[in-house]
Write a protein that holds these residues in place. Structure first.
Motif, PDB file in Angstrom:
ATOM      1  N   LEU A 291       0.836  -1.201   0.000  1.00  0.00           N
ATOM      2  CA  LEU A 291       0.000   0.000   0.000  1.00  0.00           C
ATOM      3  C   LEU A 291       0.871   1.251   0.000  1.00  0.00           C
ATOM      4  O   LEU A 291       1.703   1.442   0.899  1.00  0.00           O
ATOM      5  CB  LEU A 291      -0.914   0.034   1.232  1.00  0.00           C
ATOM      6  N   ASP A 292       0.691   2.097  -1.016  1.00  0.00           N
ATOM      7  CA  ASP A 292       1.276   3.433  -1.012  1.00  0.00           C
ATOM      8  C   ASP A 292       0.271   4.332  -0.295  1.00  0.00           C
ATOM      9  O   ASP A 292      -0.703   4.814  -0.889  1.00  0.00           O
ATOM     10  CB  ASP A 292       1.525   3.912  -2.441  1.00  0.00           C
ATOM     11  N   LEU A 293       0.492   4.557   0.979  1.00  0.00           N
ATOM     12  CA  LEU A 293      -0.493   5.243   1.813  1.00  0.00           C
ATOM     13  C   LEU A 293      -0.697   6.694   1.392  1.00  0.00           C
ATOM     14  O   LEU A 293      -1.827   7.202   1.414  1.00  0.00           O
ATOM     15  CB  LEU A 293      -0.059   5.166   3.282  1.00  0.00           C
ATOM     16  N   ASN A 294       0.382   7.355   1.008  1.00  0.00           N
ATOM     17  CA  ASN A 294       0.249   8.761   0.610  1.00  0.00           C
ATOM     18  C   ASN A 294      -0.619   8.915  -0.634  1.00  0.00           C
ATOM     19  O   ASN A 294      -1.471   9.806  -0.716  1.00  0.00           O
ATOM     20  CB  ASN A 294       1.628   9.376   0.364  1.00  0.00           C
ATOM     21  N   MET A 295      -0.399   8.051  -1.619  1.00  0.00           N
ATOM     22  CA  MET A 295      -1.190   8.138  -2.847  1.00  0.00           C
ATOM     23  C   MET A 295      -2.666   7.856  -2.551  1.00  0.00           C
ATOM     24  O   MET A 295      -3.566   8.526  -3.091  1.00  0.00           O
ATOM     25  CB  MET A 295      -0.655   7.172  -3.898  1.00  0.00           C
ATOM     26  N   LEU A 296      -2.923   6.866  -1.694  1.00  0.00           N
ATOM     27  CA  LEU A 296      -4.304   6.534  -1.357  1.00  0.00           C
ATOM     28  C   LEU A 296      -4.969   7.679  -0.598  1.00  0.00           C
ATOM     29  O   LEU A 296      -6.160   7.963  -0.792  1.00  0.00           O
ATOM     30  CB  LEU A 296      -4.345   5.249  -0.526  1.00  0.00           C
ATOM     31  N   ARG A 297      -4.219   8.344   0.252  1.00  0.00           N
ATOM     32  CA  ARG A 297      -4.791   9.505   0.954  1.00  0.00           C
ATOM     33  C   ARG A 297      -5.089  10.639  -0.021  1.00  0.00           C
ATOM     34  O   ARG A 297      -6.111  11.330   0.097  1.00  0.00           O
ATOM     35  CB  ARG A 297      -3.827   9.980   2.043  1.00  0.00           C
ATOM     36  N   ASP A 298      -4.196  10.816  -1.013  1.00  0.00           N
ATOM     37  CA  ASP A 298      -4.374  11.899  -1.985  1.00  0.00           C
ATOM     38  C   ASP A 298      -5.623  11.711  -2.838  1.00  0.00           C
ATOM     39  O   ASP A 298      -6.233  12.691  -3.278  1.00  0.00           O
ATOM     40  CB  ASP A 298      -3.138  12.004  -2.886  1.00  0.00           C
ATOM     41  N   ILE A 299      -6.004  10.450  -3.081  1.00  0.00           N
ATOM     42  CA  ILE A 299      -7.180  10.198  -3.930  1.00  0.00           C
ATOM     43  C   ILE A 299      -8.441   9.994  -3.095  1.00  0.00           C
ATOM     44  O   ILE A 299      -9.463   9.542  -3.616  1.00  0.00           O
ATOM     45  CB  ILE A 299      -6.956   8.981  -4.851  1.00  0.00           C
ATOM     46  N   SER A 300      -8.368  10.302  -1.804  1.00  0.00           N
ATOM     47  CA  SER A 300      -9.520  10.152  -0.895  1.00  0.00           C
ATOM     48  C   SER A 300     -10.012   8.713  -0.886  1.00  0.00           C
ATOM     49  O   SER A 300     -11.176   8.413  -1.184  1.00  0.00           O
ATOM     50  CB  SER A 300     -10.654  11.106  -1.295  1.00  0.00           C
ATOM     51  N   TRP A 301      -9.108   7.812  -0.532  1.00  0.00           N
ATOM     52  CA  TRP A 301      -9.388   6.374  -0.571  1.00  0.00           C
ATOM     53  C   TRP A 301     -10.623   5.992   0.244  1.00  0.00           C
ATOM     54  O   TRP A 301     -11.456   5.205  -0.216  1.00  0.00           O
ATOM     55  CB  TRP A 301      -8.167   5.605  -0.076  1.00  0.00           C
TER      56      TRP A 301
END
Length: 738
Positions: A291-301
């Motif tokens: 999991l790339d946590l930063n990318m998922l946070r950026d896309i409003s996972w």
């Protein structure tokens, strides 16, 4: 960074092109086989019309069967070739990541070469997230962690999402395990239940099977990436190899790394009217996730998966495979999110698995995933190999994993145990005794299911045992219906023997108020007082009955003590209620149902007062002559070497750790209770009986070793002096005790 010429770059491009070409050719051949098979069968059918109908049918069936076997063989071979091509492509992408040059160079390309040796910087911390809840799950986690620790070369940080019981178990385990360069954090499952409790889930994992969906929200904001694992996976390689794949994930701008599902579940072909959740192709398995946590946070996972899940639940009604269904539904709509990992990183041994098609040799595998409810009973041609690998870690001595592999300074404090051991004078003849006093034993609390809420004036039986006394557990459970806290001193392999014994016992499985606390073997002496303290610390009732595993309490003692405790005002007064101890030399005993029956057996010589023949002073102060006719409790005075079995408040002082093996382990504890002003009160209608057994190894050492006896005498003297310093003038009387 290295700057390379355009010719070298063209060469690398050609290599990439050849790999992609090979991949496409395999796919083309793989797809052409069914077409050729159909044409072949049609041709065979047309050519057979000139023969007799029955014989031609038989011939056609035979040829068809032969051809199907050939096609199946070719099919499997092509799948393996496809997997090899995919892996080669991924390795090439991993070893050379192209970075566009934004400088002044117009005809050159800059290449960042990621060397395979070393793969990950020596001191880079690998972060692993695991959802763990309940007693069974904690046992699975231990095996998983052993397999990781065995292969790892980097510092580790485990992030556990757990319920209160699993947190207690795992915190104690990691603290007592004290593994170098391993950190751990815990996150309350209760804090995120509201984010997922609205999702109907038919999977056996329940609500905990959905918690991986919340990791971008739950984990600290400064944590940018994490490996997520199910508890039922086993590693056969260094986890840093998997961590390294985050480089490809980042380069390709994917947010999630997953292995393709290896069954036909998401193809909807397993049974008639099977309707799975939507997925991309075969779908993906979530037992191993990058999991790339930063990318998922950026896309409003959190918002993304919730909206998609709400939409799908309008028709699907519930998830069948927990978080995996929702991950796949999201990827179906947003395929750019996922990087398909090589199948070796999650070889799935489910009931309908096709995992055999993804590898050439079992030695190529990285992670084994026991994702069938039947676990090791699943069918696979290599299941014996997988099972043996799992059992190796299951029974592996976890103490061996404490070894210091490197010094990166990620752990906050130095090894205090090693410092204390180094401070002991090695020339002291009692060095072994002093060394073992400071050992911290790896401890797994509540090894089996435990679910009990204590009542007012409740009493817990506290005892300890080794593997050779396990058979006493069933008898004690039949005599004592109340809560029990037991510490078991066993090895990793013996823990599995105990588990099989317990699971096969209807008596033990019917009890959920028995806390089994496994203390793993480490050292040459039996740490009897260490074990007693472990069991004592887990007591949740106001009172404890301090017993030993070789004693059977009288029938009804539990209810008797629950009434006696408030009558004797144990809550507010310092009193220790003495349960008179007896013994039999017969292995088969008709247990007395009352005090009258016991007295009759005493008169007939079937029973004796405990240790009457070898250590009378240990229980003589109980005053058995008075007890025979007593109808009310009576007070006795402390005397040297008195070691009765007592019922006291659960907040009593711990046992002294300097006494281990045989000698003075209970005597010292009663002495300290007396120093604290406890009144010793004998119960007139209570008793316990010691059952015969072979002499322990520690008794044999005491009897045969003069050094053992000398050191025990030295430890006695030190304890008595420490007691005098602690309790002052009232403890001076203990200095005269030999």
């Amino acid at each position: 960074m290295y700057v390379v010429s355009g010719s070298l770059f063209r060469t690398i491009n050609k290599m990439m092109f050849r790999l992609r070409k090979q991949f496409l050719m395999v796919m083309l051949v793989f797809g052409a086989i069914p077409v050729f098979l159909m044409l072949y069968l049609v041709n065979q059918e047309d050519s057979s019309t000139s023969f007799n109908e029955d014989s031609s049918l038989s011939l056609l069936e035979s040829k068809l069967a032969d051809r199907v076997r050939v096609v199946e063989f070719q099919n499997g071979h092509l799948r393996k070739q496809l997997s090899i091509a995919q892996n080669q492509l991924l390795k090439l992408q991993l070893s050379m990541v192209t970075v566009n040059d934004t400088g002044t160079m117009s005809n050159r390309t800059k290449l960042r070469c990621i060397s395979t040796e070393p793969d990950v910087p020596k001191c880079e911390v690998v972060h692993v997230a695991i959802v763990c809840a309940g007693h069974n799950s904690t046992r699975d986690v231990v095996t998983l962690i052993k397999s990781i620790l065995f292969h790892r070369k980097n510092p580790l940080h485990f992030h556990f999402i757990s319920d209160p019981m699993a947190e207690l178990i795992l915190k104690t385990l990691f603290y007592t395990w004290n593994v170098a360069e391993v950190q751990y954090s815990f996150y309350r499952a209760e804090d995120i239940k509201s984010d997922i409790s609205w999702v109907p889930n038919h999977h056996y994992s329940g609500i905990f099977g959905l918690m991986k969906l919340t990791l971008p929200k739950l984990l600290p904001k400064d944590r940018d990436k994490v490996i997520v694992l199910d508890t039922d996976v086993t590693f056969s390689t260094d986890i840093a190899e998997l961590w390294k794949l985050f480089r490809v994930l980042k380069e390709k701008q994917n947010a999630i790394g997953l292995v393709e599902n290896q069954s036909d579940w998401y193809l909807g072909k397993l049974w008639k009217n099977h309707r799975p959740w939507p997925a991309l192709g075969r779908g993906f398995n979530t037992g191993v996730i990058l999991l790339d946590l930063n990318m998922l946070r950026d896309i409003s996972w959190m918002q993304m998966w919730r909206l998609i899940a709400e939409k799908e639940l309008m028709t699907m009604l519930a998830t069948a495979l927990a978080d995996q269904d929702i991950f796949n539904a999201v990827i179906k709509q947003h395929p750019y999110l996922v990087l398909k990992l090589p199948c070796q990183w999650n070889v799935q041994l489910s009931d309908n698995t096709r995992s055999e098609h993804c590898y050439n040799e079992v030695s190529d595998l990285k992670i084994i995933h026991w994702n069938s409810p039947r676990k090791m009973k699943v069918k696979n041609k290599h299941v014996e190999f997988f099972r043996n690998m799992y059992l190796t870690f299951l029974e592996y001595d976890g103490n061996l994993l404490r070894r210091e592999l490197f010094g990166c300074g990620t752990t906050s404090s130095s090894n205090q145990v090693e410092e204390q051991i180094n401070a002991i004078n090695e020339d002291d003849e009692c060095y072994d005794f002093r060394r073992e006093r400071v050992i911290v034993h790896r401890t797994h609390l509540y090894y089996l299911d435990y679910n009990y809420q204590p009542t007012e004036d409740d009493v817990t039986l506290v005892a300890q045992l080794s593997m050779d006394r396990v058979q006493m557990l069933e008898l004690i459970c039949k005599h004592w219906e109340g809560p029990i806290s037991i510490a078991l001193y066993i090895s990793d392999a013996e823990a599995q023997q105990f588990l099989r014994y317990a699971l096969g016992s209807e008596t033990l499985m019917a009890r959920k108020n028995v806390g089994y606390h496994v203390v793993y073997k480490d050292g040459q002496f039996f740490p009897v007082n260490y074990l007693r303290n472990v069991a004592l610390k887990q007591v949740t009732t106001p009172y404890v009955y301090l017993s030993d595993i070789d004693f059977l309490p009288m029938y009804g003692l539990y209810e008797y003590l629950k009434k006696a405790a408030p009558m004797m005002d144990l809550k507010d007064q310092k009193k220790a209620l003495v349960v008179p101890a007896f013994e039999t030399q017969r292995y088969r005993l008709t247990y007395p149902k009352s005090k009258a029956e016991l007295l009759s057996m005493l008169d007939m010589g079937t029973l004796f007062t405990f240790r009457f023949h070898v250590w009378a002073q240990g229980h003589a102060p109980t005053n058995f002559a008075k007890w025979r006719t007593a109808t009310t409790p009576y007070t006795v005075n402390w005397e040297a070497d008195f070691e009765p079995y007592v019922v006291v408040r659960s907040d009593i002082p711990e046992y002294d750790l300097r006494f281990m093996g045989f000698g003075w382990n209970k005597v010292s504890h009663i002495m300290e209770l007396d120093a604290q002003g406890y009144e010793l009160v004998v119960l007139p209608n209570a008793f316990m009986i010691h059952m015969p057994h072979a002499p322990s190894f520690d008794i044999a050492k005491f009897r045969s070793s003069s050094l053992y006896r000398r050191c025990l005498k030295v430890l006695k003297g030190e304890f008595q002096r420490d007691l005098s310093k602690k309790y002052g003038i009232k403890a001076l009387k203990y200095l005269s005790v030999d």
